[in-house]
Design a protein around this motif. Structure first.
Motif, PDB file in Angstrom:
ATOM      1  N   GLN A 221       0.831  -1.200   0.000  1.00 13.03           N
ATOM      2  CA  GLN A 221       0.000   0.000   0.000  1.00 13.03           C
ATOM      3  C   GLN A 221       0.868   1.252   0.000  1.00 13.03           C
ATOM      4  O   GLN A 221       0.602   2.214  -0.709  1.00 13.03           O
ATOM      5  CB  GLN A 221      -0.903  -0.007   1.237  1.00 13.03           C
ATOM      6  CG  GLN A 221      -1.929  -1.093   1.213  1.00 13.03           C
ATOM      7  CD  GLN A 221      -2.990  -0.822   0.189  1.00 13.03           C
ATOM      8  OE1 GLN A 221      -3.566   0.255   0.152  1.00 13.03           O
ATOM      9  NE2 GLN A 221      -3.230  -1.773  -0.684  1.00 13.03           N
ATOM     10  N   GLN A 243      -6.758   2.212   7.085  1.00 16.07           N
ATOM     11  CA  GLN A 243      -6.697   0.755   7.079  1.00 16.07           C
ATOM     12  C   GLN A 243      -6.225   0.233   8.428  1.00 16.07           C
ATOM     13  O   GLN A 243      -6.675  -0.814   8.888  1.00 16.07           O
ATOM     14  CB  GLN A 243      -5.758   0.275   5.971  1.00 16.07           C
ATOM     15  CG  GLN A 243      -6.255   0.665   4.603  1.00 16.07           C
ATOM     16  CD  GLN A 243      -5.377   0.092   3.500  1.00 16.07           C
ATOM     17  OE1 GLN A 243      -5.178  -1.100   3.409  1.00 16.07           O
ATOM     18  NE2 GLN A 243      -4.834   0.954   2.671  1.00 16.07           N
ATOM     19  N   LYS A 319     -15.478  -0.240   5.681  1.00 12.15           N
ATOM     20  CA  LYS A 319     -15.789   0.095   4.290  1.00 12.15           C
ATOM     21  C   LYS A 319     -14.721  -0.497   3.369  1.00 12.15           C
ATOM     22  O   LYS A 319     -13.545  -0.225   3.527  1.00 12.15           O
ATOM     23  CB  LYS A 319     -15.784   1.622   4.171  1.00 12.15           C
ATOM     24  CG  LYS A 319     -16.773   2.190   3.246  1.00 12.15           C
ATOM     25  CD  LYS A 319     -16.849   3.699   3.390  1.00 12.15           C
ATOM     26  CE  LYS A 319     -15.525   4.384   3.584  1.00 12.15           C
ATOM     27  NZ  LYS A 319     -15.544   5.823   3.498  1.00 12.15           N
ATOM     28  N   GLY A 320     -15.136  -1.307   2.438  1.00 12.63           N
ATOM     29  CA  GLY A 320     -14.169  -1.848   1.480  1.00 12.63           C
ATOM     30  C   GLY A 320     -13.436  -3.073   1.975  1.00 12.63           C
ATOM     31  O   GLY A 320     -12.836  -3.788   1.203  1.00 12.63           O
ATOM     32  N   ALA A 321     -13.480  -3.341   3.295  1.00 14.10           N
ATOM     33  CA  ALA A 321     -12.768  -4.500   3.820  1.00 14.10           C
ATOM     34  C   ALA A 321     -13.631  -5.749   3.745  1.00 14.10           C
ATOM     35  O   ALA A 321     -13.129  -6.849   3.687  1.00 14.10           O
ATOM     36  CB  ALA A 321     -12.334  -4.261   5.259  1.00 14.10           C
ATOM     37  N   VAL A 322     -14.938  -5.560   3.755  1.00 14.20           N
ATOM     38  CA  VAL A 322     -15.845  -6.685   3.569  1.00 14.20           C
ATOM     39  C   VAL A 322     -16.647  -6.416   2.306  1.00 14.20           C
ATOM     40  O   VAL A 322     -16.881  -5.266   1.958  1.00 14.20           O
ATOM     41  CB  VAL A 322     -16.798  -6.844   4.778  1.00 14.20           C
ATOM     42  CG1 VAL A 322     -16.032  -7.400   5.956  1.00 14.20           C
ATOM     43  CG2 VAL A 322     -17.433  -5.528   5.157  1.00 14.20           C
ATOM     44  N   ARG A 323     -17.050  -7.469   1.636  1.00 17.99           N
ATOM     45  CA  ARG A 323     -17.762  -7.275   0.358  1.00 17.99           C
ATOM     46  C   ARG A 323     -19.068  -6.546   0.576  1.00 17.99           C
ATOM     47  O   ARG A 323     -19.413  -5.626  -0.130  1.00 17.99           O
ATOM     48  CB  ARG A 323     -18.022  -8.633  -0.294  1.00 17.99           C
ATOM     49  CG  ARG A 323     -16.752  -9.250  -0.831  1.00 17.99           C
ATOM     50  CD  ARG A 323     -16.987  -9.809  -2.229  1.00 17.99           C
ATOM     51  NE  ARG A 323     -15.717 -10.207  -2.811  1.00 17.99           N
ATOM     52  CZ  ARG A 323     -15.271 -11.457  -2.812  1.00 17.99           C
ATOM     53  NH1 ARG A 323     -15.984 -12.412  -2.283  1.00 17.99           N
ATOM     54  NH2 ARG A 323     -14.107 -11.741  -3.359  1.00 17.99           N
TER      55      ARG A 323
ATOM     56  N   PRO B 113      -7.766  -0.616  -0.600  1.00 19.88           N
ATOM     57  CA  PRO B 113      -9.016  -1.362  -0.437  1.00 19.88           C
ATOM     58  C   PRO B 113     -10.155  -0.539   0.160  1.00 19.88           C
ATOM     59  O   PRO B 113     -11.310  -0.893  -0.018  1.00 19.88           O
ATOM     60  CB  PRO B 113      -8.630  -2.503   0.506  1.00 19.88           C
ATOM     61  CG  PRO B 113      -7.413  -2.035   1.212  1.00 19.88           C
ATOM     62  CD  PRO B 113      -6.696  -1.135   0.268  1.00 19.88           C
ATOM     63  N   TYR B 156     -15.828  -1.156  -4.501  1.00 20.29           N
ATOM     64  CA  TYR B 156     -14.572  -1.279  -3.773  1.00 20.29           C
ATOM     65  C   TYR B 156     -13.764  -2.422  -4.383  1.00 20.29           C
ATOM     66  O   TYR B 156     -14.347  -3.374  -4.916  1.00 20.29           O
ATOM     67  CB  TYR B 156     -14.848  -1.560  -2.290  1.00 20.29           C
ATOM     68  CG  TYR B 156     -15.360  -0.350  -1.562  1.00 20.29           C
ATOM     69  CD1 TYR B 156     -14.483   0.642  -1.136  1.00 20.29           C
ATOM     70  CD2 TYR B 156     -16.724  -0.170  -1.339  1.00 20.29           C
ATOM     71  CE1 TYR B 156     -14.952   1.765  -0.485  1.00 20.29           C
ATOM     72  CE2 TYR B 156     -17.201   0.960  -0.688  1.00 20.29           C
ATOM     73  CZ  TYR B 156     -16.312   1.927  -0.263  1.00 20.29           C
ATOM     74  OH  TYR B 156     -16.767   3.041   0.368  1.00 20.29           O
ATOM     75  N   ARG B 158     -12.404  -5.070  -3.331  1.00 20.67           N
ATOM     76  CA  ARG B 158     -12.758  -6.444  -2.985  1.00 20.67           C
ATOM     77  C   ARG B 158     -14.035  -6.909  -3.672  1.00 20.67           C
ATOM     78  O   ARG B 158     -14.343  -8.093  -3.662  1.00 20.67           O
ATOM     79  CB  ARG B 158     -12.912  -6.590  -1.472  1.00 20.67           C
ATOM     80  CG  ARG B 158     -11.573  -6.657  -0.807  1.00 20.67           C
ATOM     81  CD  ARG B 158     -11.540  -7.466   0.461  1.00 20.67           C
ATOM     82  NE  ARG B 158     -10.173  -7.515   0.935  1.00 20.67           N
ATOM     83  CZ  ARG B 158      -9.628  -6.570   1.697  1.00 20.67           C
ATOM     84  NH1 ARG B 158     -10.347  -5.560   2.125  1.00 20.67           N
ATOM     85  NH2 ARG B 158      -8.367  -6.658   2.052  1.00 20.67           N
ATOM     86  N   GLN B 159     -14.784  -5.963  -4.229  1.00 21.75           N
ATOM     87  CA  GLN B 159     -15.999  -6.362  -4.935  1.00 21.75           C
ATOM     88  C   GLN B 159     -15.714  -6.625  -6.412  1.00 21.75           C
ATOM     89  O   GLN B 159     -16.638  -6.909  -7.177  1.00 21.75           O
ATOM     90  CB  GLN B 159     -17.062  -5.257  -4.781  1.00 21.75           C
ATOM     91  CG  GLN B 159     -17.483  -5.059  -3.335  1.00 21.75           C
ATOM     92  CD  GLN B 159     -18.232  -3.770  -3.098  1.00 21.75           C
ATOM     93  OE1 GLN B 159     -17.994  -2.778  -3.758  1.00 21.75           O
ATOM     94  NE2 GLN B 159     -19.144  -3.783  -2.137  1.00 21.75           N
TER      95      GLN B 159
END
Lengths: 347, 269
Positions: A221, A243, A319-323, B113, B156, B158-159
């Motif tokens: 990153q 993050q 946000k963004g870490a899980v679908r 992410p 995002y 991961r999607q």
């Protein structure tokens, strides 16, 4: 997934993912399904759409539920009927002016030491990750000292600083120039000693938490951000910290909740926060247990409120870490009443 | 970028690598590499793993500092400034400015992410080039459209599938209008069926007049797209040349034995 479980219209249910009851339905109607080896014209597949579902019996779940419910009922009964809990006294003191004033002092101490502790902890974490050996070792030593001495001792030490150093002054070292000079005992009040002790202790712990969070962010990153020409400060605040927050938050809230109750230790300085106030009252009225209950209930209230904050802040940073974001309790409730079906969040 | 064939485009993006050396501890990873990539050229670097390909790529945008030799882009040294007969190391700020002219696409994408596809693309133009947010957004959407992902702008990382993520990463690298694009094994982390969607995007870029330097194991793609194929082994360039020469008639024994191991399965496609 719940919608799939309510229909049995698939012609070939998979045994592994089959909903409870599907297996029974399939077994009961097996005779009607023509085998693949039989010759002749196939009958059309039976449509199970109109069949109703019967869940598999789970007797032990009912037994477990009954036992726990009985236990809970017993506890509730004893709380309600044992006169020694003196609930009327609890009610009388719960919102008494002196208790509320003590509560506000507790909140004030928590907020100030929490904020200062985490700010200082952040600086210490950056020092610890720095390439300079001096910054690194100073930060390490700070954490080492403040984590290895009891908070109670630190607190008393700060309060008695006047014994070690009579005056505190700011000036140019090794000269006689002084910008100001003040008696230590006037500078270090009970409040100052409390804030100082809690803040420095908190900083030592939060430094480690924040450092851990920063280390948990993938090195790629930083590389990607550097390759894009994003400046260092922006790299930290926009790319790394958001993050890192996911790793930092659960432990940070643990710390803050610990701090709320940790403030009770400043009673040794005779500082009138919640716990000290309650002690003063029960020493006068001799109603020890009910008054301890008053303090306990307030700590529970504060912790509960903080937990709600924690839930929503963590949700924000996921946000963004899980679908798909998990539903909030409110959304779950709404969905429950809309569908009358138990909901499970989709992962 | 679509008017890539205009005359001035082809004069930007000359990469000159001169006798570059780099060691990690006792291991010498680059042993005096010299390589020139012409403006608008497409160089594909191939070789066994551990040959120093990725390290060479990372020295070009100064993610790795070289121990010896120097790298110049359009005659300007990377990471250093010439003053008198001394080389002064550039400050962080100036290095960042140089990097905005060199886009990089990573093997494992390294998308941010917690930011959407569009935010990933629009972040650097705002903070590194001082463009307005609206302008960066508009340009971001344009670039996502170009890699075929305009409808996923709000998703995002991961999607998205691996191939889609890598296409977003390419759009992100393009957002700074770089003279040079570096690709570090851009398809190595992808499922075989997703490789082509990424390679197609890179093929398009190869025609645009941007200088491309690509490290890859996709030999078929290398043959299609490269002006020059560079074969590296053990920190040295063993052989380089036009793809048809180097693939069909390699001069060095080491090149021949490497290709005999990797080419056949790749060419069956």
């Amino acid at each position: 997934m719940s919608s799939a479980a309510t229909k049995v219209s698939q012609s070939a249910p998979e045994p592994a993912s089959a909903a409870p009851g599907t297996a029974e339905a399939a077994a009961g109607t097996a005779g009607r399904v023509p085998g693949p080896t039989k010759p002749g014209p196939r009958k059309p597949a039976t449509d199970y759409a109109d069949y109703s579902l019967v869940s598999a019996p789970r007797p032990w779940r009912w037994v477990g539920t009954a036992v726990v419910a009985l236990g809970l009922a017993a506890v509730a009964w004893s709380l309600a009927t044992n006169p020694r809990w003196e609930w009327d006294v609890v009610g009388q003191w719960f919102t008494a002016q002196s208790v509320v004033k003590g509560l506000l002092e507790t909140l004030k101490l928590t907020a100030i030491s929490g904020v200062l502790g985490f700010v200082l902890g952040f600086i210490l974490a950056l020092m610890r990750l720095s390439a300079s050996p001096l910054l690194l070792s100073v930060s390490w030593t700070f954490s080492w000292i403040f984590r290895s001495t009891p908070l109670l001792v630190q607190m008393l030490l700060w309060y008695n600083l006047g014994y070690l150093y009579e005056k505190i002054s700011l000036g140019i070292p090794f000269t006689d120039i002084r910008f100001f000079e003040v008696q230590t005992t006037t500078l270090i009040s009970q409040f100052a000693a409390a804030v100082l002790g809690l803040t420095l202790n908190q900083a030592a712990y939060s430094a480690e938490i924040i450092r851990g969070g920063i280390l948990s962010v993938d090195q790629g990153q930083l590389e990607a951000a550097a390759a894009l020409g994003i400046p260092a400060w922006r790299r930290s605040t926009r790319i790394v910290l958001p993050q890192a927050m996911r790793a930092i938050l659960p432990t940070a809230f643990n710390e803050i909740i610990g701090l709320v109750k940790g403030t009770s230790i400043v009673y040794v300085l005779a500082y009138s926060e919640l716990f000290y106030t309650v002690q003063v009252i029960y020493n006068r009225t001799q109603q020890v247990l009910p008054l301890l209950l008053v303090a306990t209930l307030w700590y529970v209230v504060i912790t509960s409120v903080l937990s709600v904050f924690q839930y929503y802040i963590e949700r924000h940073y996921s946000k963004g870490a899980v679908r798909t974001l998990p539903l909030t309790p409110l959304q779950k409730a709404r969905k429950f009443f809309a569908t009358h079906a138990p909901v499970r969040s989709l992962r | 970028m679509s008017t890539a064939t205009a005359a001035p485009e082809t004069t930007r993006g000359l990469v000159e690598i001169t006798k570059v050396r780099k060691a990690f501890g006792a291991t010498e990873v680059l042993k005096g590499i010299s390589l020139t990539v012409e403006p608008g050229g497409v160089a594909v670097i191939v070789g066994p793993s551990g040959s120093g390909k990725s390290t060479l790529l990372r020295t070009i945008n100064h993610l790795e500092k070289v121990d010896g030799g120097f790298i110049a882009i359009d005659g300007e040294l990377v990471g250093y400034r010439v003053r008198g007969n001394r080389l002064h190391e550039l400050r962080e700020k100036d290095i960042l400015k140089q990097r905005t002219e060199i886009g990089m696409v990573f093997q494992n994408f390294n998308l941010f992410p917690h930011l959407t596809a569009l935010e990933n693309v629009a972040e650097a133009p705002v903070v590194a080039q001082g463009r307005s947010k609206a302008e960066a957004r508009e340009r971001g959407l344009e670039l996502l459209d170009r890699v075929g992902l305009k409808d996923r702008a709000g998703a995002y990382p991961r999607q998205l599938s691996g191939g889609q993520q890598q296409r977003v990463a390419i759009a992100r690298a393009l957002a700074l209008d770089p003279k040079i694009l570096l690709f570090d094994e851009p398809t190595s982390a992808l499922d075989p069926e997703l490789v082509n969607e990424v390679l197609d995007v890179i093929r398009e870029l190869a025609k645009s007049g941007t200088t491309l330097i690509i490290v890859t194991h996709e030999m078929g793609f290398a043959r299609d797209v490269a002006d020059t194929v560079v074969f590296m082994d053990q920190g040295q360039i063993v052989e380089q040349g036009a793809p048809k020469d180097i693939f069909t008639n390699p001069q060095e024994e080491r090149t021949r034995s490497f290709f005999s191991k990797v080419i056949e399965p790749a060419f069956n496609i």
